[in-house]
Design a protein around this motif. Structure first.
Motif, PDB file in Angstrom:
ATOM      1  N   ILE A  46       0.831  -1.206   0.000  1.00  0.00           N
ATOM      2  CA  ILE A  46       0.000   0.000   0.000  1.00  0.00           C
ATOM      3  C   ILE A  46       0.865   1.255   0.000  1.00  0.00           C
ATOM      4  O   ILE A  46       0.681   2.132  -0.827  1.00  0.00           O
ATOM      5  N   VAL A  47       1.848   1.337   0.897  1.00  0.00           N
ATOM      6  CA  VAL A  47       2.666   2.564   0.910  1.00  0.00           C
ATOM      7  C   VAL A  47       3.498   2.730  -0.354  1.00  0.00           C
ATOM      8  O   VAL A  47       3.782   3.854  -0.765  1.00  0.00           O
ATOM      9  N   THR A  48       3.867   1.636  -0.999  1.00  0.00           N
ATOM     10  CA  THR A  48       4.620   1.801  -2.246  1.00  0.00           C
ATOM     11  C   THR A  48       3.694   2.026  -3.441  1.00  0.00           C
ATOM     12  O   THR A  48       4.161   2.269  -4.542  1.00  0.00           O
ATOM     13  N   GLY A  49       2.402   1.931  -3.216  1.00  0.00           N
ATOM     14  CA  GLY A  49       1.455   2.247  -4.286  1.00  0.00           C
ATOM     15  C   GLY A  49       1.154   1.098  -5.230  1.00  0.00           C
ATOM     16  O   GLY A  49       0.463   1.282  -6.223  1.00  0.00           O
ATOM     17  N   GLN A  50       1.666  -0.094  -4.929  1.00  0.00           N
ATOM     18  CA  GLN A  50       1.354  -1.220  -5.819  1.00  0.00           C
ATOM     19  C   GLN A  50      -0.096  -1.659  -5.684  1.00  0.00           C
ATOM     20  O   GLN A  50      -0.678  -2.220  -6.607  1.00  0.00           O
ATOM     21  N   THR A  51      -0.668  -1.422  -4.508  1.00  0.00           N
ATOM     22  CA  THR A  51      -2.077  -1.731  -4.287  1.00  0.00           C
ATOM     23  C   THR A  51      -2.797  -0.449  -3.891  1.00  0.00           C
ATOM     24  O   THR A  51      -2.325   0.286  -3.028  1.00  0.00           O
ATOM     25  N   VAL A  52      -3.922  -0.191  -4.539  1.00  0.00           N
ATOM     26  CA  VAL A  52      -4.765   0.935  -4.131  1.00  0.00           C
ATOM     27  C   VAL A  52      -5.562   0.475  -2.919  1.00  0.00           C
ATOM     28  O   VAL A  52      -6.117  -0.623  -2.904  1.00  0.00           O
ATOM     29  N   THR A  81      -8.370   0.084  -1.382  1.00  0.00           N
ATOM     30  CA  THR A  81      -9.834   0.140  -1.486  1.00  0.00           C
ATOM     31  C   THR A  81     -10.494  -0.269  -0.168  1.00  0.00           C
ATOM     32  O   THR A  81     -11.619   0.118   0.103  1.00  0.00           O
ATOM     33  N   ALA A 103     -11.513   2.841   1.870  1.00  0.00           N
ATOM     34  CA  ALA A 103     -12.723   3.521   1.400  1.00  0.00           C
ATOM     35  C   ALA A 103     -13.966   2.726   1.771  1.00  0.00           C
ATOM     36  O   ALA A 103     -14.958   3.278   2.245  1.00  0.00           O
ATOM     37  N   HIS A 133      -7.420   8.301   7.823  1.00  0.00           N
ATOM     38  CA  HIS A 133      -6.886   7.029   7.315  1.00  0.00           C
ATOM     39  C   HIS A 133      -5.373   7.125   7.416  1.00  0.00           C
ATOM     40  O   HIS A 133      -4.796   8.143   7.020  1.00  0.00           O
ATOM     41  N   THR A 134      -4.744   6.062   7.856  1.00  0.00           N
ATOM     42  CA  THR A 134      -3.281   6.025   7.824  1.00  0.00           C
ATOM     43  C   THR A 134      -2.839   4.677   7.256  1.00  0.00           C
ATOM     44  O   THR A 134      -3.399   3.648   7.608  1.00  0.00           O
ATOM     45  N   ALA A 135      -1.861   4.721   6.389  1.00  0.00           N
ATOM     46  CA  ALA A 135      -1.261   3.477   5.899  1.00  0.00           C
ATOM     47  C   ALA A 135       0.225   3.534   6.179  1.00  0.00           C
ATOM     48  O   ALA A 135       0.873   4.544   5.939  1.00  0.00           O
TER      49      ALA A 135
END
Lengths: 409, 409
Positions: B14-20, B22, B25, B41-43
């Motif tokens: 998640i933090v590297t952006g490979q997974t959105v 969802t 939300a 929200h915190t990741a």
């Protein structure tokens, strides 16, 4: 050690879950690729105190922070005010920003609402980021150890500004040792089919493999560490490309500029000065619509019923043999349009199958190039909009395969 | 005051952006609908110290926290360990959890890897959340003011556990007073133009106003607190609707099921058993493509050049008066298609203007209904795909306006 970076998203629509924060993922990918270690994403709503506390925390924690949202003209757009409060700065009127905002409205022949003046108020010492895609300028400023960049939340504007105005400046501010990302883009193979095809490859431990399946393509991603030997990299990528075969339509990250499927087709059609006519059924206009702005598309015809299509083109439709029907349609269309190539997209299945997300339809594509026919057939399932989109992509992919194969001969 | 809730997502992907993310939300929507105020929200990734600090911060800040991810068997799954460290708790072996995990593997005829034993270690005092969809049990515990719920990151497991095991218990732990959201959807007005139109309304302090601008519509959102009087609510919404006039195409949250522009048109066309033919230029098929699955669309014609379009329909194109050209085209198309209504979308401007993101094009739409003509004209700017999309929406909106106005007579 890589510099650290945090993503900060502002907006009630994000914390309440009405909007999925795709900006955060996109920015993280960009930042990771550049050589940052992304340490945290935070999203908060439109409460000034929350924003102030968070900005102060981040300024002590990260080397860089990219913030999105809250730059609009309305009362819930609080970013500039929060920055001013958090870091004890005044808000100053930026005449250039104001002129840009005014111009945005003038171009559209719309009066500028008074509320938009707010968007020209920037924190003292901030550097303006001009936004030629929308009304809200972004801005950047250093506070504590952290360099903050504030961008609009509208994804298209955010991406454009990040790529045009931020990305080129990062290496002057940070010591970046970027990993190298190679993306192999395919159409027509699912993620698990890809995994099966490449299972014989023994990946070096430093190389990270990932996948991303979108509506239009599946991406196989290889992340190589900084200063990974070029030859070892191209050899490994070539091995992947070989195993994935002609499902691969483009490879990103080896120097060549690539884009989506239509972008790749556009390059080939333009360089060879070819023209195209399309005839579509299941796609209902989407095949032509996807090619917007492409000068090589001479003519397009859409008819949901193959029988009616046949009547219009004075071709006898044979529902028992859709390929032969498609060929006759292609010849008729070639004559009437004068295009070099004709792409015909038909499907078998009735309305009910097309509308039922649990039932597949069978696609029949014919490409006529000079005197030669090329064909493909596929089964696609899912909701009607997915079928429509897949049908457009798979028809265009037949053209792409022919163009790439004939170019490489 | 609503209880506050934070979403905490754990995972490098998640933090590297490979997974959105969802999950965040989805959980936020669920929690907001229940009556929580989602504040943040915190990741974060897989660094133990980051997790510990964050858990402690949240335990002092929020009434409830839903955490996803980090419950797996591998070394980067650190949630239970982080909770134990953050709140000074021992990890205890949970025999029931272990039996469930063993059973999961036995059912699949697979040996249980030793690493999965870790998933049966829960922080002292935690309440186990049985997971019959996967191997990782969740758990919950109270620390400080905050009730923490830890769920697996796999969306299907997470959603299942939240709905089955968490949602039914929330009202026993928290005093929940869910708010009501009303969404007014418009086309053709920007966010700031909307604000100006509604500026005369004095919003009750308890009602929260927000906006969301997408590519296809702008949403004006009114959030009413729990037990807000129904009549006061409908009166206020009616006042907004009146000021926004016929730009409003649908209102969500007052009981009626609404959708996007085509959904609203579909309801009206279907109930009145009307049929439509479209003739499009700038949209290049997108106007028809947008109506996929709609049985009332009888015929569609696309031609980028108005002159050629005129030739095909044996209509004299008059570039000096595009409305009169469009009218002639509409009459010709009505005859050839037999449709009740014809929608014609033309534009002024050459190819270069159309392709240039800084130059606007002028749209001319004609709707022929029986013997009557209805028309609209708009200036749209931006990248070519934006122009195309706006042109399709604004043409369809002319039809929607006519349908809604004639239905309300």
């Amino acid at each position: 050690m890589n510099p650290t970076l945090e993503i900060f998203s502002q907006g009630e629509e994000i914390v309440t879950g009405q909007t999925v924060d795709t900006n955060a993922a996109w920015l993280s990918q960009q930042a990771s690729t550049c050589g940052f270690t992304v340490t945290r994403h935070t999203a908060v709503g439109d409460k000034l105190d929350d924003l102030i506390v968070l900005l102060r925390d981040i300024s002590q924690r990260a080397d860089c922070c990219i913030c999105t949202g809250g730059l609009g003209p309305t009362s819930d757009d609080l970013t500039a005010e929060a920055v001013a409060c958090a870091f004890d700065l005044l808000l100053e009127f930026d005449a250039t920003a104001f002129a840009q905002i005014s111009r945005f409205f003038a171009h559209r022949n719309r009066p500028m609402p008074a509320s938009n003046r707010k968007q020209a108020m920037l924190p003292q010492g901030a550097e303006r980021i001009d936004n030629d895609w929308g009304t809200a300028p972004g801005f950047s400023l250093q506070h504590g150890r952290c360099w903050f960049v504030f961008l609009p939340g509208v994804p298209s504007e955010m991406k454009h500004l990040f790529q045009e105005r931020i990305l080129p400046t990062l290496s002057t501010r940070f010591l970046l040792q970027p990993a190298q990302l190679v993306t192999i883009k395919t159409i027509g193979l699912g993620e698990s089919a890809i995994q099966e095809r490449i299972s014989s490859i023994e990946l070096p431990v430093q190389v990270h493999l990932g996948f991303r399946a979108g509506a239009d393509e599946v991406q196989t991603k290889l992340l190589f560490p900084f200063a990974y030997p070029g030859i070892a990299m191209t050899t490994l990528v070539a091995r992947f490309a070989e195993l994935l075969g002609d499902y691969v339509f483009a490879i990103d990250g080896l120097g060549e500029v690539t884009g989506d499927l239509v972008f790749e087709i556009d390059k080939l059609m333009t360089s060879r000065m070819l023209t195209l006519a399309v005839v579509e059924t299941a796609t209902q206009g989407l095949l032509a619509a996807r090619c917007i702005g492409s000068h090589w598309l001479l003519a397009a015809k859409y008819e949901q019923s193959t029988t009616r299509l046949g009547q219009k083109l004075a071709v006898e439709a044979n529902s028992g043999n859709l390929f032969s029907t498609a060929k006759a349609i292609a010849i008729a269309m070639q004559k009437s349009s004068g295009a070099d190539f004709v792409l015909v997209q038909l499907y078998a299945g009735d309305d009910r199958q097309f509308n039922d997300k649990d039932k597949p339809i069978i696609l029949y594509n014919i490409l006529l190039t000079g005197d030669d026919f090329h064909q493909s057939t596929h089964s696609v399932a899912g909701p009607i909009k997915r079928k429509q989109n897949q049908a457009a992509l798979l028809a265009l992919d037949l053209l792409r395969r022919y163009l790439q194969q004939s170019a490489s001969k």
